[in-house]
Design an enzyme around this catalytic site. Sequence first.
Site, mmCIF file in Angstrom:
data_model
loop_
_atom_site.group_PDB
_atom_site.id
_atom_site.type_symbol
_atom_site.label_atom_id
_atom_site.label_comp_id
_atom_site.label_asym_id
_atom_site.label_seq_id
_atom_site.Cartn_x
_atom_site.Cartn_y
_atom_site.Cartn_z
ATOM 1 C CB THR A 97 4.796 -16.764 6.696
ATOM 2 O OG1 THR A 97 5.283 -17.953 6.088
ATOM 3 C CG2 THR A 97 5.492 -16.534 8.023
ATOM 4 C CB CYS A 149 -10.649 3.328 -0.534
ATOM 5 S SG CYS A 149 -10.962 3.598 1.195
HETATM 6 N N1 PMP Z 1 -13.967 -1.014 4.699
HETATM 7 C C1 PMP Z 1 -14.050 0.254 5.135
HETATM 8 C C2 PMP Z 1 -15.352 0.765 5.669
HETATM 9 C C3 PMP Z 1 -12.937 1.091 5.096
HETATM 10 O O1 PMP Z 1 -13.037 2.358 5.519
HETATM 11 C C4 PMP Z 1 -11.717 0.571 4.580
HETATM 12 C C5 PMP Z 1 -10.477 1.448 4.524
HETATM 13 N N2 PMP Z 1 -10.597 2.530 3.683
HETATM 14 C C6 PMP Z 1 -11.683 -0.757 4.134
HETATM 15 C C7 PMP Z 1 -12.821 -1.518 4.213
HETATM 16 C C8 PMP Z 1 -10.431 -1.367 3.581
HETATM 17 O O2 PMP Z 1 -9.514 -1.613 4.596
HETATM 18 P P1 PMP Z 1 -7.986 -1.995 4.295
HETATM 19 O O3 PMP Z 1 -7.313 -0.697 3.996
HETATM 20 O O4 PMP Z 1 -7.501 -2.615 5.540
HETATM 21 O O5 PMP Z 1 -7.980 -2.947 3.164
#
Ligand code: PMP
Length: 381
Positions: A243, A327
Site C-alpha cells: 500500500t 548514512c
Molecule cells: N543516495 C545518496 C547520494 C544519499 O545521499 C542518500 C541519503 N543519505 C541515499 C542515497 C539514501 O537515501 P534514503 O535515505 O532515502 O534511503
Amino acid sequence: MAYMTDILYFDNAATTAMSKQALETYVSVATNYMGNPSALHKEGLKAKALLQEKRESIAQHLGVQASTLTFTSGATEANALVLNNLIWAPQSGHAVLSNIEHPSMKEHARILRQLGWSLTFLNAPHGFVNPEDVQAALTEKTRFVGCMLVNNVVGSIQNVGTLVSLVREYQKKSNRKIHFHTDAVQALGKIPFSLTELGVDSASFSAHKFKGPQGVGLLYNIDPALQPLSRGGNQENGMRPGTENLAGIAAMGTALDEAFAHLEENSQRVEKINHFLRSELSCLPILSPSEHASPYILTISVKPLPSEVFTRMLYDRGFCVSSGSACSNNAKQKGESVLTSMLVRSDEAKSSVRLSFGYDTTFAEAESLASTIKTLYRELT
Ligand code: PMP
C-alpha cells in the site's frame, strides 16, 4: 534557521526538516484520505486520484512521463530495486560503478561477486569520474553502469550525460543492453538537470533531501526489463507492491513544488553562502571542487584534528555538521574511502568536515559558523 532548539543546522545533505507546507499536506491527507488507493469504493478512488495527481505533477517537474515513476520508501529502496535485477539475472555479467557511490549502491558488490558477477569500481580523481575510465571499463559482458549525479560527500556534479553517450556507443557496437542508473538524490530540487537529456535508464530520488518527509522516495525507470524487488499486489504497476504511503507521497509532491518554484533563487543564495565560507575558511584545505559542484555541499579538512573531535566540538557550540556522510554507523570510514578514491590525501580525509546547506540557511548563520570554525581551529592547533 533555528529550529525548535537553538541548533544551527548545516547537515542538510543528510536530511532536511519538512517544510511547513509539506507538513500541512501530510496532515491534511492523513486526516482526510481514509481509503486504500487500490480499493474500489469512493474513498479508494479518491485516494487513487490523488496518487495519480501527485505522480503527474512530480513527473512534470522531472520532464518525464508519469508512467515512468514508481514511489518507494526512499532512495535506498530505489537503488536496490535496480541493482537487485542483476542479482536475479539468469546469467552473471560485468557491472561498472563509481567508487564514490552511496553505500546503498556500493554495498551490493559483495552479493554480486558471490553470484559470479565481476565488478569494476572507478575512482573519481579530484571528485570526478573520468569518461575515458568508463570507456576503458566496458566489456562485452557489461550489463550495468552506475554513476551518481551529485556526490553526497563533496558535492561534485558528474558528467553523467557524457558517460551515458559513451555507454550507448559501446552498446550499439556490442548489440547488448547496458542499463545506466544514476543516483540523483543530492541533485533534485537543487541543481537543474533533465533525465531525458542525460539519457539514463533509471534514477533514484529521496523526499527528505528537499524538505519532504523521510521514508518516501522515487524511482524513474524506462527499462522495460526491470523487475520488482518484492512480490505482492499490483500497486505501482507491480513494480513496488504494498500500500502506498499516500500522505508521504503527497507531502513529497508539495515539497518538490516549493523546491522548483524557488530553485534559482535558492541556488543563488546558497552559492553566495558557499563562496563566503570558501573565502573565510581558505586557511584550511577545501575538499569540494570549486567548479562543477553543487553549492549545497562544502567539505573542508581540519587536519590534523580528527573530524569526529571537531564535529563534536561544533555540536557543543550549537552547530550540526557532519564528518563524512551520515548514512550508517561506519559512515566516517565510508566518507573517508570516498575521499580516498578522489585521491584526497589520507590525513586530509581523516579530518574532513561536511557543511551542507538548505533552502533556509541564512548568511548570518554562515557567518557564525565561519567564525566558530576559525576560533575553534586556532584554539586546538
Ligand atoms: N543516495 C545518496 C547520494 C544519499 O545521499 C542518500 C541519503 N543519505 C541515499 C542515497 C539514501 O537515501 P534514503 O535515505 O532515502 O534511503
